[in-house]
Each structure stands twice: as structure tokens, then as C-alpha cells.
Scaffold this active site. Structure first.
Site, PDB file in Angstrom:
ATOM      1  N   THR A 180       0.804  -0.982  -0.019  1.00 44.35           N
ATOM      2  CA  THR A 180      -0.466   0.335  -0.304  1.00 44.35           C
ATOM      3  C   THR A 180       0.898   1.380   0.206  1.00 44.35           C
ATOM      4  O   THR A 180       2.011   1.079   0.531  1.00 44.35           O
ATOM      5  CB  THR A 180      -0.599   0.132   0.892  1.00 44.35           C
ATOM      6  OG1 THR A 180      -2.340  -0.937   1.545  1.00 44.35           O
ATOM      7  CG2 THR A 180      -2.160   1.255   1.717  1.00 44.35           C
ATOM      8  N   ARG A 208     -13.121  -7.118  -3.187  1.00 41.25           N
ATOM      9  CA  ARG A 208     -13.197  -7.086  -1.656  1.00 41.25           C
ATOM     10  C   ARG A 208     -12.068  -5.550  -1.563  1.00 41.25           C
ATOM     11  O   ARG A 208     -11.925  -4.847  -2.278  1.00 41.25           O
ATOM     12  CB  ARG A 208     -12.174  -8.081  -1.252  1.00 41.25           C
ATOM     13  CG  ARG A 208     -11.542  -8.195  -0.372  1.00 41.25           C
ATOM     14  CD  ARG A 208     -10.522  -7.346   0.106  1.00 41.25           C
ATOM     15  NE  ARG A 208      -9.746  -6.721   1.567  1.00 41.25           N
ATOM     16  CZ  ARG A 208      -8.325  -6.495   1.676  1.00 41.25           C
ATOM     17  NH1 ARG A 208      -8.230  -5.660   0.487  1.00 41.25           N
ATOM     18  NH2 ARG A 208      -7.853  -6.450   3.401  1.00 41.25           N
ATOM     19  N   GLY A 210     -10.587  -3.026   1.305  1.00 44.63           N
ATOM     20  CA  GLY A 210      -9.415  -3.209   2.271  1.00 44.63           C
ATOM     21  C   GLY A 210      -9.739  -2.251   3.197  1.00 44.63           C
ATOM     22  O   GLY A 210     -11.167  -1.700   2.868  1.00 44.63           O
ATOM     23  N   ASP A 211      -8.939  -2.110   3.890  1.00 45.70           N
ATOM     24  CA  ASP A 211      -8.557  -0.566   5.046  1.00 45.70           C
ATOM     25  C   ASP A 211      -8.543   0.672   5.159  1.00 45.70           C
ATOM     26  O   ASP A 211      -9.138   1.978   5.103  1.00 45.70           O
ATOM     27  CB  ASP A 211      -7.763  -0.842   6.199  1.00 45.70           C
ATOM     28  CG  ASP A 211      -6.361  -1.182   5.276  1.00 45.70           C
ATOM     29  OD1 ASP A 211      -6.302  -1.285   4.823  1.00 45.70           O
ATOM     30  OD2 ASP A 211      -5.707  -0.957   6.550  1.00 45.70           O
ATOM     31  N   THR A 231      -1.346  -0.150   6.566  1.00 43.59           N
ATOM     32  CA  THR A 231      -0.838  -1.131   5.706  1.00 43.59           C
ATOM     33  C   THR A 231      -0.565  -2.445   6.139  1.00 43.59           C
ATOM     34  O   THR A 231       0.049  -2.438   7.376  1.00 43.59           O
ATOM     35  CB  THR A 231       0.795  -0.542   5.027  1.00 43.59           C
ATOM     36  OG1 THR A 231       1.395  -1.498   4.140  1.00 43.59           O
ATOM     37  CG2 THR A 231       1.865  -0.550   6.302  1.00 43.59           C
ATOM     38  N   GLY A 232      -1.507  -3.585   5.761  1.00 46.08           N
ATOM     39  CA  GLY A 232      -1.365  -4.453   6.151  1.00 46.08           C
ATOM     40  C   GLY A 232      -2.598  -5.457   5.876  1.00 46.08           C
ATOM     41  O   GLY A 232      -3.038  -4.596   5.697  1.00 46.08           O
ATOM     42  N   GLY A 234      -6.260  -5.744   5.405  1.00 39.72           N
ATOM     43  CA  GLY A 234      -6.968  -4.699   6.241  1.00 39.72           C
ATOM     44  C   GLY A 234      -8.199  -4.818   6.706  1.00 39.72           C
ATOM     45  O   GLY A 234      -8.745  -4.322   7.622  1.00 39.72           O
TER      46      GLY A 234
HETATM   47  N1  ASP Z   1      -3.377  -2.409   3.876  1.00 42.05           N
HETATM   48  C1  ASP Z   1      -3.800  -2.953   2.252  1.00 42.05           C
HETATM   49  C2  ASP Z   1      -5.892  -3.988   2.133  1.00 42.05           C
HETATM   50  O1  ASP Z   1      -5.808  -4.617   3.529  1.00 42.05           O
HETATM   51  C3  ASP Z   1      -3.012  -3.704   2.200  1.00 42.05           C
HETATM   52  C4  ASP Z   1      -1.477  -3.432   2.422  1.00 42.05           C
HETATM   53  O2  ASP Z   1      -1.277  -2.741   3.701  1.00 42.05           O
HETATM   54  O3  ASP Z   1      -0.671  -4.643   2.369  1.00 42.05           O
HETATM   55  O4  ASP Z   1      -5.889  -3.558   1.414  1.00 42.05           O
END
Ligand code: ASP
Length: 313
Positions: A180, A208, A210-211, A231-232, A234
Site C-alpha cells: 500500500t 473485496r 480493505g482498510d 498498511t497490512g 486490512g
Molecule cells: N491494507 C491493504 C489492504 O488490506 C494492504 C496492505 O497494506 O498491505 O487492502
């Protein structure tokens, strides 16, 4: 700087889905770091000229969306059907105004569409073809899907499909899974802003979300407190309302930025066993960038003008 001007600062992340140092040729690490510096400079120059934190984070994220090295815009992850569905959000800490797009398929710079929605006010969030149509209606550039695709994302999708078929998807590296981009800034008037943009994770199911585009989860800004971009995986940031929770910890518990952000990554999200990271800024221009993966693309420029850029620990 006059007496009434605040210190300025800007920070960004390019995702915590960084692969092992040996997995990318040195030239690619160097190119990614160079793009981080260009993105920081784009935001910083605006802040120096008295532009708003919102302008700065938008400009910073646009550079990262245009770079092939990060999972947003050009170079975004592919979903299960081999389609790019892009999420982005922006928030102004001064007014609590925000805008977001989800699962857009054609907007060259999703953060610009989020900004345009923020200006409009209602609706503040649009999804899918409606988001693409809105972007076109306000004169933003659209692209065919092929614009967003890079060889690296095609390879990542192939690997994830093989893993899914073999039942080993959970063993995928952070780099194969996600990434992200995001930015946070403090401007001369003391206002904070945050913006985030992503292709989500490789091999995600159609539709889908995400966050990143969910205000309070992956993106949040509140003047006098903090601005945060996450990031991560979501799903877990949404469930924790992570970005807002960091601000709440600061407001209600009196925690500083460092403690509140580290608590989120190291304590609140830890039980989920996910790769997680974020970039955050407080009202003094202090930056925090905790992550629990091998690395996170990140960089910042502090009030004294010093620049820091890094990928690994
Ligand atoms: N946060 C992002 C999502 O879940 C993905 C990421 O940051 O790795 O869409």
C-alpha cells in the site's frame, strides 16, 4: 518562518509487504528509494510554499501511485480474476472532511478521485464503476487495466494462485501478499492530513475492500492529535478501527504518538499474526513508523528539512 507559522513535516510509507533484501535486485531497491525521495520532495515543496497538508499528502501519494515499485496505481496488485481494483482515501484533519474510492478499475490516480469526492462532501465514498465514472466526470485521467499491470504483479498472482491450489497460501511472503502507499503531513497552519492508496492484496476476491479507503481504519487525521496511514491485512485494521484508535489513545489516554502507534502494531494487532505497519505524524511534526515485518518502504522530512528514506530495519 513567522511566529504564527507551525513547523512543517511529511512522512510516507510504501507498504510493509517488503520482501527479503535478496529477492529484489539492488537496482530496484535503489529505484524505489529514489521514488520515495521524489514523493517526499513533492509534498515538502508544497508545504514550504504554504500549501495545505491535504495538498501535500495528495501530491506525495500521486508520485507513489505513478511509480511501478509500490502496490497502488501503476504497479497495483491483481485480484483473483487478474483485475486491478483500487482503493484510496484522503482526510483533512482541520475539517474532518474526507473522500474515498473503492474497487475502482480505471482511475489513474485514485487519491485524486478521493480528493475530488472530499471537495464534494456527499457522497464521500464511491465504489466500482460509479467511482470510475465520477473520476471521469471531474476530468481525472482514466487508464485501461493494462496500465496498472507490471511483470512483478503478474508473477505474484501466478505464485499466489499456485499456493492457493496447493493449500499453502498462508505461507506466502508478505511481498507476495500485499502492499500500500500512504502519506501524512503537518502544514504551516498546524493542520494535519492523511492519504492512502492501494491495490489491496494479490489474489483478493472480486469486490473485496480493505482498510485503506475506510476512514478511521486505514486512514485518519484530526488536527491537534495525529494523522495516520496504515498498511497490512486490512480486515484486521478495520476490525480494530486502527487509525482512529491511535488518535483516541492519544486523546483519552494522553499517550504520545510513539506509544499509541507501537501499542497498535505490537499489542492490539499482534494476536492476529499479520504483517502490519503505519506512518503517523503528530501536531508537533513528530513521525512514527512502526512495523512488524522484515521491512517497510518509508521516509519522512522533519521540520528542520532533514530527509530519511529506508526500506529495511
Ligand atoms: N491494507 C491493504 C489492504 O488490506 C494492504 C496492505 O497494506 O498491505 O487492502
Amino acid at each position: 518562518m513567522t511566529d504564527t507559522q507551525h513547523p512543517i513535516a511529511i512522512g510516507l510509507h510504501g507498504g510493509c509487504g517488503v520482501m527479503a533484501q535478496a529477492d529484489l535486485p539492488e537496482a530496484e531497491w535503489t529505484a524505489a528509494r529514489a521514488d520515495i525521495a521524489v514523493a517526499l520532495r513533492a509534498g515538502w515543496d508544497l508545504l514550504c510554499r504554504g500549501a495545505s497538508a491535504v495538498d501535500a499528502v495528495e501530491a506525495c501519494v500521486v508520485v507513489l501511485e505513478d511509480s511501478p515499485h509500490f502496490n497502488a496505481g501503476h504497479g497495483a496488485a491483481l485480484n483473483r480474476d487478474g483485475v486491478h481494483e483500487l482503493d484510496a482515501a484522503i482526510m483533512d484533519g482541520a475539517s474532518a472532511a474526507a473522500g474515498a474510492v473503492c474497487a475502482a478499475q480505471a482511475i489513474r490516480n485514485p487519491v485524486r478521485a478521493a480528493r475530488a469526492l472530499m471537495r464534494q462532501g456527499v457522497p464521500m465514498m464511491l465504489a466500482g464503476p460509479a467511482a470510475d465514472r465520477f473520476a471521469a466526470s471531474v476530468g481525472l485521467a482514466l487508464e485501461g487495466q493494462e496500465y496498472f499491470t507490471t511483470p512483478r504483479r503478474l508473477a505474484a498472482l501466478r505464485t499466489m494462485r499456485e499456493r492457493r491450489a496447493a493449500g499453502t497460501a498462508s505461507g506466502a511472503t508478505e511481498a507476495e501478499k500485499h502492499g500500500t502507499v500512504g502519506a501524512v503531513a503537518l502544514d504551516q497552519d498546524g493542520h494535519l492530513a492523511a492519504a492512502t492508496s492501494t491495490g489491496g492484496y494479490t489474489d483478493k476476491p472480486e469486490g473485496r475492500i480493505g482498510d485503506s479507503p475506510v476512514i478511521g481504519a486505514g486512514t485518519y487525521a484530526r488536527d491537534g492529535v495525529c494523522a495516520v496511514s496504515c498498511t497490512g491485512q486490512g480486515e484486521f485494521f478495520i476490525r480494530q478501527v486502527a487509525a482512529h484508535e491511535i488518535g483516541a489513545r492519544m486523546r483519552y489516554l494522553g499517550e504520545n504518538l510513539d506509544t499509541a502507534t507501537r501499542t497498535m502494531i505490537e499489542t492490539e494487532l499482534a494476536p492476529h499474526g499479520i504483517g502490519a505497519g503505519l506512518i503517523a505524524i503528530d501536531r508537533y511534526g513528530r513521525i512514527a513508523a512502526p512495523f512488524n515485518t522484515e521491512g517497510m518502504f518509508r521516509g519522512w522530512m522533519l521540520p528542520d528539512g532533514t530527509m530519511f528514506v529506508a526500506t529495511h530495519r
